[in-house]
Write a protein that holds these residues in place. Structure first.
Motif, PDB file in Angstrom:
ATOM      1  N   LEU A  94      20.443 -23.304 -51.325  1.00 18.86           N
ATOM      2  CA  LEU A  94      19.435 -23.431 -52.376  1.00 18.86           C
ATOM      3  C   LEU A  94      19.088 -22.114 -53.062  1.00 18.86           C
ATOM      4  O   LEU A  94      18.763 -22.100 -54.253  1.00 18.86           O
ATOM      5  CB  LEU A  94      18.150 -24.051 -51.811  1.00 18.86           C
ATOM      6  CG  LEU A  94      18.261 -25.513 -51.385  1.00 18.86           C
ATOM      7  CD1 LEU A  94      16.986 -25.953 -50.683  1.00 18.86           C
ATOM      8  CD2 LEU A  94      18.531 -26.413 -52.588  1.00 18.86           C
ATOM      9  N   LEU A  95      19.157 -21.002 -52.325  1.00 14.81           N
ATOM     10  CA  LEU A  95      18.614 -19.753 -52.859  1.00 14.81           C
ATOM     11  C   LEU A  95      19.646 -18.667 -53.117  1.00 14.81           C
ATOM     12  O   LEU A  95      19.321 -17.661 -53.745  1.00 14.81           O
ATOM     13  CB  LEU A  95      17.542 -19.200 -51.906  1.00 14.81           C
ATOM     14  CG  LEU A  95      16.363 -20.127 -51.626  1.00 14.81           C
ATOM     15  CD1 LEU A  95      15.380 -19.463 -50.667  1.00 14.81           C
ATOM     16  CD2 LEU A  95      15.652 -20.517 -52.921  1.00 14.81           C
ATOM     17  N   ASP A  96      20.869 -18.829 -52.633  1.00 12.78           N
ATOM     18  CA  ASP A  96      21.886 -17.801 -52.884  1.00 12.78           C
ATOM     19  C   ASP A  96      22.077 -17.588 -54.384  1.00 12.78           C
ATOM     20  O   ASP A  96      22.169 -18.545 -55.158  1.00 12.78           O
ATOM     21  CB  ASP A  96      23.224 -18.205 -52.259  1.00 12.78           C
ATOM     22  CG  ASP A  96      23.339 -17.742 -50.816  1.00 12.78           C
ATOM     23  OD1 ASP A  96      22.352 -17.190 -50.303  1.00 12.78           O
ATOM     24  OD2 ASP A  96      24.397 -17.955 -50.203  1.00 12.78           O
ATOM     25  N   GLY A  97      22.139 -16.324 -54.779  1.00 10.22           N
ATOM     26  CA  GLY A  97      22.340 -15.985 -56.187  1.00 10.22           C
ATOM     27  C   GLY A  97      21.069 -15.838 -56.978  1.00 10.22           C
ATOM     28  O   GLY A  97      21.092 -15.375 -58.123  1.00 10.22           O
ATOM     29  N   LEU A  98      19.933 -16.212 -56.392  1.00  9.86           N
ATOM     30  CA  LEU A  98      18.649 -16.031 -57.065  1.00  9.86           C
ATOM     31  C   LEU A  98      18.131 -14.617 -56.804  1.00  9.86           C
ATOM     32  O   LEU A  98      18.589 -13.938 -55.885  1.00  9.86           O
ATOM     33  CB  LEU A  98      17.644 -17.062 -56.559  1.00  9.86           C
ATOM     34  CG  LEU A  98      17.946 -18.527 -56.899  1.00  9.86           C
ATOM     35  CD1 LEU A  98      16.901 -19.431 -56.291  1.00  9.86           C
ATOM     36  CD2 LEU A  98      18.014 -18.742 -58.412  1.00  9.86           C
ATOM     37  N   PRO A  99      17.158 -14.145 -57.592  1.00 11.84           N
ATOM     38  CA  PRO A  99      16.588 -12.818 -57.344  1.00 11.84           C
ATOM     39  C   PRO A  99      16.057 -12.692 -55.927  1.00 11.84           C
ATOM     40  O   PRO A  99      15.645 -13.680 -55.310  1.00 11.84           O
ATOM     41  CB  PRO A  99      15.456 -12.730 -58.373  1.00 11.84           C
ATOM     42  CG  PRO A  99      15.857 -13.660 -59.462  1.00 11.84           C
ATOM     43  CD  PRO A  99      16.595 -14.781 -58.788  1.00 11.84           C
ATOM     44  N   ASP A 100      16.067 -11.476 -55.403  1.00  8.01           N
ATOM     45  CA  ASP A 100      15.638 -11.249 -54.020  1.00  8.01           C
ATOM     46  C   ASP A 100      14.242 -11.777 -53.752  1.00  8.01           C
ATOM     47  O   ASP A 100      13.946 -12.288 -52.686  1.00  8.01           O
ATOM     48  CB  ASP A 100      15.678  -9.750 -53.683  1.00  8.01           C
ATOM     49  CG  ASP A 100      17.104  -9.240 -53.581  1.00  8.01           C
ATOM     50  OD1 ASP A 100      18.017 -10.066 -53.444  1.00  8.01           O
ATOM     51  OD2 ASP A 100      17.298  -8.011 -53.665  1.00  8.01           O
ATOM     52  N   SER A 101      13.355 -11.669 -54.740  1.00  7.43           N
ATOM     53  CA  SER A 101      11.973 -12.126 -54.540  1.00  7.43           C
ATOM     54  C   SER A 101      11.927 -13.618 -54.261  1.00  7.43           C
ATOM     55  O   SER A 101      11.102 -14.104 -53.496  1.00  7.43           O
ATOM     56  CB  SER A 101      11.123 -11.808 -55.772  1.00  7.43           C
ATOM     57  OG  SER A 101      11.683 -12.416 -56.928  1.00  7.43           O
ATOM     58  N   ALA A 102      12.846 -14.375 -54.878  1.00  7.04           N
ATOM     59  CA  ALA A 102      12.874 -15.825 -54.656  1.00  7.04           C
ATOM     60  C   ALA A 102      13.455 -16.153 -53.290  1.00  7.04           C
ATOM     61  O   ALA A 102      12.958 -17.022 -52.582  1.00  7.04           O
ATOM     62  CB  ALA A 102      13.699 -16.505 -55.749  1.00  7.04           C
ATOM     63  N   SER A 103      14.527 -15.454 -52.911  1.00  2.54           N
ATOM     64  CA  SER A 103      15.171 -15.772 -51.636  1.00  2.54           C
ATOM     65  C   SER A 103      14.346 -15.327 -50.445  1.00  2.54           C
ATOM     66  O   SER A 103      14.437 -15.903 -49.372  1.00  2.54           O
ATOM     67  CB  SER A 103      16.563 -15.124 -51.579  1.00  2.54           C
ATOM     68  OG  SER A 103      16.458 -13.724 -51.701  1.00  2.54           O
ATOM     69  N   ARG A 104      13.506 -14.282 -50.621  1.00  2.00           N
ATOM     70  CA  ARG A 104      12.668 -13.843 -49.510  1.00  2.00           C
ATOM     71  C   ARG A 104      11.478 -14.760 -49.309  1.00  2.00           C
ATOM     72  O   ARG A 104      10.933 -14.862 -48.224  1.00  2.00           O
ATOM     73  CB  ARG A 104      12.164 -12.408 -49.763  1.00  2.00           C
ATOM     74  CG  ARG A 104      13.208 -11.332 -49.565  1.00  2.00           C
ATOM     75  CD  ARG A 104      12.532  -9.989 -49.481  1.00  2.00           C
ATOM     76  NE  ARG A 104      11.686  -9.702 -50.625  1.00  2.00           N
ATOM     77  CZ  ARG A 104      12.091  -9.042 -51.696  1.00  2.00           C
ATOM     78  NH1 ARG A 104      13.343  -8.629 -51.786  1.00  2.00           N
ATOM     79  NH2 ARG A 104      11.276  -8.802 -52.700  1.00  2.00           N
ATOM     80  N   GLY A 105      11.062 -15.420 -50.380  1.00  2.00           N
ATOM     81  CA  GLY A 105       9.880 -16.273 -50.262  1.00  2.00           C
ATOM     82  C   GLY A 105       8.639 -15.496 -50.652  1.00  2.00           C
ATOM     83  O   GLY A 105       8.268 -14.533 -50.009  1.00  2.00           O
TER      84      GLY A 105
END
Length: 223
Positions: free
Chosen positions: A68-79
């Motif tokens: 779901l989160l791969d390739g999104l900005p780091d802020s999104a993948s970290r939560g």
């Protein structure tokens, strides 16, 4: 863990031998690191083993996060922990409706069985955060089941669940099922009717004779 170059240097035959003895999760990591291991996994028994044995809780959470989160900005993948905490503490006009639906959501699942238990509290907080943050969507019944499913994958990280639900809604266009007037639902039901017409023409004819469309029996499959 070896570097990607080191995995490539192993060669195909040693890799095949090693492949037989590694646990599934380690094989997945190897395939991420090496192009040759990606090829090696194709046609192997790995998918069958995954189908039978599945992934444990930590592996399943990592797999969902990656998908779901791969390739999104780091802020999104970290939560976005701070942002999420602020949102879930903000009162919403949907709070009463959410509270009513929380008790009806997956009541046979251990995580959501207890009134006021951990699962129900998490579900309420997440649905409230979504309603506050995505004000043009708010809260719509059936969204509770989507969120509850993701909670079941990562029950100890609400901020991660919030990020994953955002990805489902916007990266995978699920949100259009929940916007006012349900724009994607009508299109999807029409497409489903065409699929029935194309692949099951006799069934389609019988349903049409009685005035039955996918709206009568398939709506809950998409919401």
């Amino acid at each position: 863990m070896l570097s990607p170059c080191a995995w490539e240097d192993l060669g195909e035959e040693p890799s095949k031998q090693l492949f037989r003895y590694l646990p599934l999760w380690t094989i997945w990591e190897c395939r991420c690191a090496s192009h040759s291991w990606k090829r090696l996994g194709r046609g192997s028994s790995m998918m069958e083993e995954l189908w039978i044995g599945g992934l444990d809780g930590a592996q399943r959470s990592a797999a969902w996060k990656s998908l779901l989160l791969d390739g999104l900005p780091d802020s999104a993948s970290r939560g976005p922990q701070a942002s999420y905490e602020r949102l879930c503490e903000t009162p919403s006009s949907y709070d009463a409706t959410i509270s009513r639906d929380v008790g009806r959501t997956l009541p046979r699942e251990d995580l959501f069985r207890d009134t006021g238990g951990k699962g129900q509290r998490s579900l309420f907080r997440l649905l409230r955060a979504i309603a506050v943050h995505f004000w043009d969507v708010g809260y719509v019944q059936s969204l509770n089941f989507v969120v509850a499913t993701v909670i079941g994958v990562s029950p100890d990280d609400e901020a991660l669940v919030f990020s994953c639900v955002q990805a489902l809604l916007f990266r995978h266009s699920l949100v259009d099922f929940y916007r006012p007037c349900f724009p994607k639902l009508g299109l999807t039901l029409w497409q489903f009717d065409r699929i029935v017409e194309g692949f099951l023409p006799k069934v389609h004819t019988a349903l049409q004779r009685h005035g039955v469309t996918a709206e009568y029996y398939a709506m809950q499959w998409f919401l």
